[in-house]
Design an enzyme around this catalytic site. Structure first.
Site, PDB file in Angstrom:
ATOM      1  CG  ASN A 157      -0.392  -0.029   2.504  1.00 35.38           C
ATOM      2  OD1 ASN A 157       0.815   0.089   2.656  1.00 35.38           O
ATOM      3  ND2 ASN A 157      -1.224  -0.167   3.520  1.00 35.38           N
ATOM      4  CG  HIS A 171       3.798   3.672   8.453  1.00 39.24           C
ATOM      5  ND1 HIS A 171       2.942   2.897   9.200  1.00 39.24           N
ATOM      6  CD2 HIS A 171       4.410   4.523   9.330  1.00 39.24           C
ATOM      7  CE1 HIS A 171       3.043   3.247  10.480  1.00 39.24           C
ATOM      8  NE2 HIS A 171       3.928   4.232  10.579  1.00 39.24           N
TER       9      HIS A 171
END
EC number: 2.7.4.6
Length: 144
Positions: free
Chosen positions: A114, A117
């Site tokens: 993804n 962070h």
């Protein structure tokens, strides 16, 4: 006006796809400043220590392996309400649920890959910043 710091990682999948500059531009467009940054290849000990809160969960070993799979960029961001603003810019963890125009909607490959962070609270931000940076490595810049 509450100026605060938050912590961010550009994860291995995004570094591999040469997205560092694009992500930094998006951060800076929000008015936040990057006040510290470095490229690292996390050791097993660093990755396990950073994600210690997830130890024992089924995804822990996979997460550690992923974070060791290539270089990462770690950075400290500074700006008004930086924690909340950066989390909004990142979007939800699952890119399929992330808001259109968020970093994860635009750059993430999957929930696992993804791309970024961000600290989830000012307390987490302080802990995560201290994990990777000494105070003298952080260079506040005057607002324009």
């Amino acid at each position: 006006m509450t100026i605060e710091r938050t912590f961010s990682i550009v994860k291995p999948d995004a570094v591999k796809r040469n997205l560092i500059g694009a992500i930094y531009r998006r951060i800076e467009k929000t008015g936040m400043q990057i006040v510290a940054a470095k490229m690292l290849r996390l050791t097993k000990e660093q990755a396990e220590g950073f994600y210690a809160e997830h130890e024992g969960k089924e995804f822990f070993d996979e997460l550690v392996a992923y974070m060791m799979s290539g270089p990462v960029m770690v950075q400290v961001l500074e700006g008004e309400n930086a924690v909340v603003r950066y989390r909004e810019l990142m979007g939800k963890t699952n890119p399929e649920e992330a808001a259109c125009g968020s970093l994860r909607a635009d750059y993430a490959i999957s929930m696992r890959y993804n791309s970024v962070h961000g600290a989830d609270s000012p307390e987490s931000a302080a802990r995560e910043i201290a994990y990777f940076f000494a105070e003298d490595e952080i260079c506040p810049r005057p607002a324009e």
